[in-house]
Design a protein around this motif. Structure first.
Motif, PDB file in Angstrom:
ATOM      1  N   SER A  49       0.828  -1.209   0.000  1.00  0.00           N
ATOM      2  CA  SER A  49       0.000   0.000   0.000  1.00  0.00           C
ATOM      3  C   SER A  49       0.859   1.254   0.000  1.00  0.00           C
ATOM      4  N   LEU A  50       1.948   1.214   0.742  1.00  0.00           N
ATOM      5  CA  LEU A  50       2.868   2.344   0.752  1.00  0.00           C
ATOM      6  C   LEU A  50       3.454   2.571  -0.635  1.00  0.00           C
ATOM      7  N   ALA A  51       3.906   1.504  -1.283  1.00  0.00           N
ATOM      8  CA  ALA A  51       4.478   1.620  -2.627  1.00  0.00           C
ATOM      9  C   ALA A  51       3.450   2.135  -3.627  1.00  0.00           C
ATOM     10  N   ALA A  52       2.252   1.586  -3.584  1.00  0.00           N
ATOM     11  CA  ALA A  52       1.220   2.001  -4.535  1.00  0.00           C
ATOM     12  C   ALA A  52       0.818   3.456  -4.324  1.00  0.00           C
ATOM     13  N   CYS A  53       0.678   3.867  -3.070  1.00  0.00           N
ATOM     14  CA  CYS A  53       0.298   5.250  -2.770  1.00  0.00           C
ATOM     15  C   CYS A  53       1.327   6.222  -3.341  1.00  0.00           C
ATOM     16  N   SER A  54       2.582   5.980  -3.044  1.00  0.00           N
ATOM     17  CA  SER A  54       3.627   6.871  -3.537  1.00  0.00           C
ATOM     18  C   SER A  54       3.765   6.761  -5.056  1.00  0.00           C
ATOM     19  N   GLY A  55       3.660   5.550  -5.579  1.00  0.00           N
ATOM     20  CA  GLY A  55       3.746   5.362  -7.027  1.00  0.00           C
ATOM     21  C   GLY A  55       2.658   6.114  -7.780  1.00  0.00           C
ATOM     22  N   LEU A  56       1.435   6.090  -7.255  1.00  0.00           N
ATOM     23  CA  LEU A  56       0.345   6.851  -7.880  1.00  0.00           C
ATOM     24  C   LEU A  56       0.686   8.330  -7.935  1.00  0.00           C
ATOM     25  N   ASP A  57       1.223   8.847  -6.828  1.00  0.00           N
ATOM     26  CA  ASP A  57       1.628  10.255  -6.801  1.00  0.00           C
ATOM     27  C   ASP A  57       2.675  10.540  -7.864  1.00  0.00           C
ATOM     28  N   VAL A  58       3.736   9.747  -7.874  1.00  0.00           N
ATOM     29  CA  VAL A  58       4.867   9.990  -8.769  1.00  0.00           C
ATOM     30  C   VAL A  58       4.419   9.958 -10.223  1.00  0.00           C
ATOM     31  N   VAL A  59       3.657   8.943 -10.592  1.00  0.00           N
ATOM     32  CA  VAL A  59       3.210   8.823 -11.988  1.00  0.00           C
ATOM     33  C   VAL A  59       2.319  10.002 -12.376  1.00  0.00           C
ATOM     34  N   SER A  60       1.374  10.373 -11.511  1.00  0.00           N
ATOM     35  CA  SER A  60       0.476  11.478 -11.874  1.00  0.00           C
ATOM     36  C   SER A  60       1.223  12.815 -11.920  1.00  0.00           C
ATOM     37  N   ILE A  61       2.177  13.021 -11.024  1.00  0.00           N
ATOM     38  CA  ILE A  61       2.965  14.265 -11.062  1.00  0.00           C
ATOM     39  C   ILE A  61       3.811  14.312 -12.332  1.00  0.00           C
ATOM     40  N   LEU A  62       4.447  13.202 -12.678  1.00  0.00           N
ATOM     41  CA  LEU A  62       5.266  13.179 -13.893  1.00  0.00           C
ATOM     42  C   LEU A  62       4.417  13.361 -15.148  1.00  0.00           C
ATOM     43  N   GLU A  63       3.200  12.832 -15.158  1.00  0.00           N
ATOM     44  CA  GLU A  63       2.301  13.062 -16.303  1.00  0.00           C
ATOM     45  C   GLU A  63       2.009  14.551 -16.452  1.00  0.00           C
ATOM     46  N   LYS A  64       1.748  15.226 -15.327  1.00  0.00           N
ATOM     47  CA  LYS A  64       1.498  16.670 -15.373  1.00  0.00           C
ATOM     48  C   LYS A  64       2.730  17.442 -15.828  1.00  0.00           C
ATOM     49  N   MET A  65       3.915  16.939 -15.498  1.00  0.00           N
ATOM     50  CA  MET A  65       5.170  17.563 -15.930  1.00  0.00           C
ATOM     51  C   MET A  65       5.534  17.173 -17.359  1.00  0.00           C
ATOM     52  N   LYS A  66       4.709  16.301 -17.955  1.00  0.00           N
ATOM     53  CA  LYS A  66       4.941  15.784 -19.302  1.00  0.00           C
ATOM     54  C   LYS A  66       6.290  15.057 -19.420  1.00  0.00           C
ATOM     55  N   VAL A  67       6.585  14.284 -18.382  1.00  0.00           N
ATOM     56  CA  VAL A  67       7.804  13.471 -18.356  1.00  0.00           C
ATOM     57  C   VAL A  67       7.404  12.029 -18.633  1.00  0.00           C
ATOM     58  N   SER A  68       8.035  11.430 -19.625  1.00  0.00           N
ATOM     59  CA  SER A  68       7.729  10.027 -19.915  1.00  0.00           C
ATOM     60  C   SER A  68       8.730   9.129 -19.206  1.00  0.00           C
ATOM     61  N   LEU A  69       8.243   7.951 -18.838  1.00  0.00           N
ATOM     62  CA  LEU A  69       9.061   6.975 -18.128  1.00  0.00           C
ATOM     63  C   LEU A  69       9.259   5.742 -18.991  1.00  0.00           C
ATOM     64  N   GLY A  70      10.378   5.096 -18.809  1.00  0.00           N
ATOM     65  CA  GLY A  70      10.576   3.776 -19.383  1.00  0.00           C
ATOM     66  C   GLY A  70       9.943   2.788 -18.431  1.00  0.00           C
ATOM     67  N   ASP A  71      10.727   2.315 -17.484  1.00  0.00           N
ATOM     68  CA  ASP A  71      10.233   1.415 -16.447  1.00  0.00           C
ATOM     69  C   ASP A  71      10.367   2.087 -15.090  1.00  0.00           C
ATOM     70  N   PHE A  72       9.436   1.764 -14.201  1.00  0.00           N
ATOM     71  CA  PHE A  72       9.423   2.339 -12.862  1.00  0.00           C
ATOM     72  C   PHE A  72       8.959   1.254 -11.906  1.00  0.00           C
TER      73      PHE A  72
END
Length: 140
Positions: A49-72
């Motif tokens: 739950s800790l990983a998913a909570c933080s992961g959701l934040d990171v992915v949504s923030i990076l989407e807003k920053m228009k940063v694409s990820l390879g693997d995370f």
């Protein structure tokens, strides 16, 4: 806002729990090989739950920053106390990013925002454990 779940004993040391979205999953403890319930351990589920909570934040923030990820991926390790009730006293959260031309500055910022501001599960963990975080980058 509140969340309500219902957890029902199935058999042996297996429980079925729902979540506010209506999905169910099994929690508990089983030594059976190929157990049809495939229960998740309650304490390990807290780490997930800790990983998913933080992961959701990171992915949504990076989407807003228009940063694409390879693997995370996020790896979380919790160290339990020796005495009962056994609780996590130290938790380490490792963020792993891989890809080409990673924008490390923006990724670092997104992770820090999750850690310091947005992840409620991380804030809850800080109430009872020392939380350590690390960020790793791998350029392919």
């Amino acid at each position: 806002m509140s969340h309500k779940i219902t957890t029902v004993w199935k058999e042996d040391l297996i429980f079925e729990s729902d979540n506010p979205n209506g999905y169910t999953f099994n929690l508990g403890q089983s030594d059976k090989e190929n157990d049809p319930y495939k229960p998740l351990g309650p304490k390990a589920t807290m780490l997930s739950s800790l990983a998913a909570c933080s992961g959701l934040d990171v992915v949504s923030i990076l989407e807003k920053m228009k940063v694409s990820l390879g693997d995370f991926k996020i790896e979380v390790e919790g160290e339990l106390t020796d005495e009962h009730p056994k609780t996590y006293h130290t938790v380490t959260v490792d963020y792993h990013f891989s890809g080409q031309d990673l924008n490390e500055e923006k990724i670092n910022r997104a992770v820090q925002l999750s850690i310091e501001k947005y992840c409620g599960v991380m804030d809850m963990f800080r109430q009872f454990a020392e939380v350590k975080t690390n960020i790793y980058f791998y350029n392919n």
